[in-house]
Design an enzyme around this catalytic site. Structure first.
Site, mmCIF file in Angstrom:
data_model
loop_
_atom_site.group_PDB
_atom_site.id
_atom_site.type_symbol
_atom_site.label_atom_id
_atom_site.label_comp_id
_atom_site.label_asym_id
_atom_site.label_seq_id
_atom_site.Cartn_x
_atom_site.Cartn_y
_atom_site.Cartn_z
ATOM 1 N N ASN A 1 -14.082 3.537 2.301
ATOM 2 C CA ASN A 1 -12.767 2.941 2.123
ATOM 3 C C ASN A 1 -12.890 1.430 2.169
ATOM 4 O OD1 ASN A 1 -9.834 2.142 2.946
ATOM 5 N ND2 ASN A 1 -9.767 4.273 2.276
ATOM 6 N N HIS B 1 6.583 -5.662 -5.823
ATOM 7 C CA HIS B 1 5.297 -5.334 -5.208
ATOM 8 C C HIS B 1 4.821 -6.501 -4.360
ATOM 9 C CE1 HIS B 1 0.802 -4.205 -5.559
ATOM 10 N NE2 HIS B 1 1.360 -3.524 -4.598
ATOM 11 N N GLU C 1 1.720 -6.886 -2.470
ATOM 12 C CA GLU C 1 0.375 -6.644 -1.952
ATOM 13 C C GLU C 1 -0.016 -7.870 -1.133
ATOM 14 O OE1 GLU C 1 -1.807 -4.052 -1.798
ATOM 15 O OE2 GLU C 1 -2.856 -5.459 -0.505
ATOM 16 N N GLU D 1 -3.543 8.487 -5.545
ATOM 17 C CA GLU D 1 -4.508 7.591 -6.188
ATOM 18 C C GLU D 1 -5.938 8.112 -6.089
ATOM 19 O OE1 GLU D 1 -3.775 3.945 -4.146
ATOM 20 O OE2 GLU D 1 -4.766 4.544 -2.314
#
Lengths: 732, 732
Positions: free
Chosen positions: B212, B432, B434, B527
């Site tokens: 990850n 969004h 992020e 995802e």
């Protein structure tokens, strides 16, 4: 900027000659040699008037390696690589060497001079590393009074981002010099200076580390900059840095077997010392050198190595002389806090309106108005009030995140009434933003707190960073926190606010670029006179160390030495004479000057207080008449845009005669000099308030030899006069 | 709140009896016993229908000791003390035991039910520690479906502030249960679930830790909550926490010799696990238990243990069905970034206007308008666009501080045009945010980014926390960062904005208190079907684990399994049938539902897409018809304020028959049920798009047995009909 390529000054460089470069200062008294030694290691050395100042010293950085490359998107892969190579200090070749010369005069918004000459020769060596193909430029600027150099990392595919494990900049000393040093520390600079040989630092270090609310020592031979040294043959060498932006603050760690200092950056919580994205650069590393100590004080290298002012309209930046509801809290006479009702307080939860006041609160409406009256009557520009906002009951030592909201007053502080009263009296309020080092909390409130100032007409703020930094593990001087100070400063400029940051990182000349940074603490300030006392010669060291980076909010003006008289439980003694305190307004130049003592203490010495009322804050010229670090300095300054001169002489622990040659005065004119002097029997310890005030008639041919007591000094104000006005006064 | 003291339910407590307390659930099937064992250690145990669920388990916390007391003001002193005592887990006596009962029904702003009963008996044990006189309350709430308990620390002089070294809450299991677990990790929850015996966790852990972008494993037997277990005699036990506020997220570490779980909090950069000021409390620790797996899904313990809604006017909080310019980037068909011109970008420095676009940018005006058209034509509420703002060229993996400014569009994204176009088409834009986990940078821009949304009419935002946290050393689930998510959420409420936070800490029912938290990721989302694929039974586990804390923005709706068709370089395969994707809109309840695939993929299956268009987002009632963790679940829900029902059945890896008893329908009424089913030969691996759509006439007496394929499922929409409308349809 007038950069032009030097043709003829340096010999034309042939490819084969690229291994070594020589750079001369404009007056040719300083010579810097750069070369690559075996293994492609960059090395520089520095000499002054033929004497070696810095022996051949390595340059470069060590990086973290083993970066993991992680891909996002289709298939998450974690690829461990050993790239980048951790060494950025060897295997270099010189790809290019560019030389240039620069000579300009610029005008600071405020400062010790209204015009500053920036004159240097420059050498920029582009290095390319074998194997990695990474490029790094080392840029040297050689002035008549010293050297500045920095690392530059151009944008390049071979080095997009990197993490600094350590900067490996060496300063190899020629001998076991005498140094005025404080222990290296990631979180405080508030130490008394120790004067010793370099070889004695290790033995003396632990005694030098006195208690502080936040402190992190890292090495028995670590010291801070600006570091002032003196060689046995009379050279004064000063090491510091300039333009500390987006980088960790540098300490120096001494290899005391070899007498080599090496840079030691402040780490973050992970131990890393810098997260860099190209293009970027390090701050400048500076070596100021002279055989005359006065030249250290006169050097403008630190300012010159900073970027020009980035604030377009600076009309709102104005020097301030101020008083404060502060010393009574520092001494313990009164408190910042309001009540003892609660084991701890929670902002927005604790109900102050029903709490019982403990009766010791300093920032009451009544008391503040008393200060406003005194400040107004004596022509002060501003008043700082601390402890006016809720949260001071448990404000430090608890790692408390939401410690202040910066805008909510205690019930006994009538914000509107005080604001209006101050305005009616012509006194501008200075806002206090103690953060308790809870950085995130401050940033969350920054816009609101700044807007509050705009709304209420506060032109300046004093910020504070007492205690351990939150986020925990970060340090006062680590890159991330350095970035915070910069963020707060630049945002303040957006709001047209002036900043005086305490416990923040030491200044590095950034006030050239951001002249709204009108003050910093970043050293052991006057408050320590109420915390047990500072060394009597402390302020004869600071101009050679702390002040090399910029002005200090030293908060002088303590007229009552016996703190016991303010607080029976505090047995501290202020280790200076009263006149020494006066001298600091000249010797410790700052656009922000406080008269820190209580109105009632000034009321007892209004004749001496007159000097504080008179002294200017901003200067056209400054002359350093005599100086020796740790012993004494005498400075004469001409007020900006006016005809008055002020002279300050600050003395150390031994009584001596200060000498002033008034030849700086306009020829043929008559002046009256009011000399505030220690009485012959004055002494910081047992007779500090013994002073004389004498008015003389002086001209450019006058000379003054004046005794200054142990821990004493002298202050002189000089105004032009008609012969009639000067009649009857003794001539010097 | 209807709290009343129970008289008669519990025997009157005599002082001598204070060593042990019993608490019964309202239906008396659960019994919790609390006592102090030798040494004054608090212990609890739990049984269900006479079976032991939790064996006697210790309670308490371990603190950091050796606090230094530093005085500020007159004389700075540093006094090292050994206070406070580090143990807050022994030497207790019971000072008081208060009991109460509570029964109320409350109405969430959105959710699986429009009315939720909160019914429990409560025991609050006030403990006093010998030697320190510190007080701590352990509050137990026993519901019919499980137990919640927490630590409360009243304000007290003996404990004003403390730092948690570790929470020592035990959950002692009776045997070597089967568990559905993911590895304990301070920075990610995006793992596939492993089903194993508790004793096998140690052996299987390293294989379970897949790569990850940010991950920090801490123990070979560490697992995350909500943890779902099953005992050999058929009990389902679920461990989680509720109301995680100003505290570190809890993991569980297994002593696999004794089968005892112990709490393991997420540390900060210093290793400390919590900075506490009294009065305060821990989150609730929850044990949901039943012999019927469906009761785990039906439990409302997590919500009930949270505070009531703190937002007064919730009219602006509305469920949303949305599409996104997202899957094409996730699959690698297009990019978030705009150009390959620069080795790295610096916001405010990099000039995008002259950069050459690489031609793969997804968030172009033209492409976004194409999505708006499709979303509008099909009745969607919103559209998310990622990669529209500058900075995506080097947005992660570089520990980059100033990575996004959140408001500046790329040159090919015409903000005004898109905003106006969306508005004209009735589609609301989802912003969004992020952050790349650069927390300070986000907080610095939060007000501006939120105001931007208000100014442009964006009702909701998706925030993202990809990569390692800045400040470096902090973790995604540490107290300080948990506080950030809360700060962002509460500030969003001030701006009347809805939040869907990805990679943030897992939810713990906070959406009751802050219903503008309409979504979270906090688990392995869809995802991963484009990152190599998830296990086919993944979504039969999530409702028992991740969803116990609140809704997930799982982003279902992938119709094209072969990712290769979107991106020739991506060989991922979506391991579900098409109908399984439809079922998720019912089984994975959320007020925010995405149709994640591309318009062109939906265009090929418009008959199946009809279910996504039809399905409701908010519910009056939810019925859990059949369920087994990791195997299957079938859920029927009635839309809020309407008459339609929707049924979803999500299947795991083995083909099976789903069973629906339509007795939940109004008696005597006729309905048309449209059944979207896997074809008999459907299979997630080699025939995922084989489905049938059949319309039936159903009533409350109908029953349906429907085959669901491996990795398959079923979706049913049920609308009331006149007999005439239902004419000709087969009856069930």
């Amino acid at each position: 900027m007038k950069l032009k390529h030097l043709i003829g000054v340096f010999a034309c460089l042939l490819p084969g000659m690229l291994q070594a470069q020589e750079l001369l200062s404009p007056n040719k008294e300083l010579i810097m040699n750069f070369s690559l030694k075996e293994g492609g290691v960059p090395v520089y050395e520095l000499s002054y008037k033929g004497k070696q100042v810095i022996k051949p010293s390595s340059l470069g950085l060590e990086l973290y390696g083993e970066q993991e490359k992680v891909e996002f998107g289709s298939n998450v892969n974690r690829l461990t690589t050993t790239d980048p190579k951790t060494s950025l200090y060897d295997n270099f070749i010189i790809e290019k060497a560019d030389t240039a010369s620069h000579d300009e005069t610029w005008h600071p918004v405020w400062g010790e001079e209204s015009a500053i000459r920036n004159h240097y020769n420059e050498l920029a060596v582009t290095l390319k590393q074998n194997g990695t193909n990474r490029r790094m430029i080392i840029r040297f600027r050689l002035f008549d009074d010293g050297l500045g150099f920095r690392y530059e990392f151009p944008q390049q595919q071979e080095m997009r981002y990197f993490i600094i494990k350590e900067e490996r900049t060496q300063f190899a000393m020629v001998g076991d010099h005498t140094a005025w040093w404080i222990p290296g520390d990631y979180d405080t600079q508030e130490y008394d200076y120790t004067c010793s040989r370099l070889s004695e630092i290790r033995r003396l270090q632990s005694a030098a580390i006195t208690d502080n609310l936040s402190q992190t020592s890292f090495s028995p031979t670590g010291v801070q900059t600006a570091l002032q040294m003196k060689t046995d043959d009379g050279l004064y060498i000063n090491l510091h840095e300039a333009a500390l932006v987006n980088y960790a603050c540098m300490h120096l760690n001494l290899n005391d077997a070899e007498m080599v200092f090496e840079s030691w950056l402040t780490p973050d919580a992970m131990g890393a010392k810098g997260y860099m994205q190209t293009p970027c650069q390090s701050p400048w590393r500076t070596v100021i050198v002279s055989d005359d100590a006065r030249d250290i004080l006169a050097s403008r290298i630190t300012l010159n190595l900073n970027e020009p002012c980035k604030i377009e309209d600076t009309s709102w930046i104005r020097p301030m002389k101020y008083m404060g509801v502060w010393w009574e809290m520092i001494t313990g006479k009164s408190d910042w806090s309001y009540t003892w009702d609660f084991p701890s307080v929670q902002l927005g939860v604790t109900d102050y309106s029903t709490a019982k006041p403990h009766g010791r609160h300093g920032a009451t409406t009544e008391n503040v108005k008393r200060y406003i009256d005194f400040a107004s009557a004596n022509g002060f520009d501003g008043l700082l009030v601390e402890g006016w906002n809720v949260g001071w009951e448990d404000w430090f030592g608890n790692s408390k995140d939401y410690v202040f909201d910066f805008v909510t007053p205690y019930p006994d502080f009538d914000l509107d009434e005080i604001r209006d009263y101050a305005r009616s009296k012509g006194v501008r309020m200075i806002m206090h933003h103690e953060t308790s080092s809870s950085i995130r909390n401050y940033e969350r409130h920054l816009d609101k707190a700044y807007q509050f100032m705009v709304d209420n007409g506060y032109p300046a703020l004093k910020s504070g960073y007492v205690g351990n930094i939150i986020p925990r593990g970060e340090h006062h001087y680590s890159q991330w926190i350095v970035n915070h100070y910069q963020h707060a400063l630049e945002k303040a400029a957006d709001y047209r606010l002036m900043v005086n940051a305490h416990e923040a990182v030491r200044p590095t000349g950034l006030c050239r670029t951001w002249p709204n940074l009108i003050g910093n603490e970043s050293a052991r300030g006057t408050e320590y006179q109420a915390f047990g006392g500072s060394k009597p010669n402390h302020t004869t060291v600071l101009p050679f160390t702390r002040l090399v980076g910029g002005p200090m909010d030293y908060t002088p003006g303590i007229f009552e030495n016996d703190i016991n008289k303010l607080n029976p439980n505090n047995h501290s003694w202020c280790n200076t004479t009263l006149v020494n305190q006066l001298s600091l307004y000249v010797t410790m130049a700052s656009p922000l000057q406080m008269a820190a003592d209580l109105p009632e203490n000034y009321a007892r010495f209004m004749d001496a207080f007159q000097f504080i009322k008179d002294v200017a804050l901003d200067w056209d010229r400054s002359l350093y008449l005599e100086a020796e670090p740790g012993a004494y300095l005498t400075v004469a300054r001409k007020e900006k845009g006016g005809a008055r001169w002020f002279v300050g002489s600050t003395n150390g622990e031994q009584g001596r005669e200060a000498h002033v040659d008034f030849s700086f005065l306009d020829k043929g004119k008559t002046y009256i000099a009011t000399v505030y002097a220690d009485a012959p029997d004055a002494h910081y310890k047992d007779n500090p308030q013994a002073y004389t005030i004498t008015r003389y008639c002086v001209s450019s041919r006058s000379k003054l030899d004046q005794y200054t007591a142990p821990g004493g000094g002298m202050a002189v104000s000089i105004v032009e006069a008609t012969p009639a006005e000067a009649k009857g006064l003794n001539r010097l």
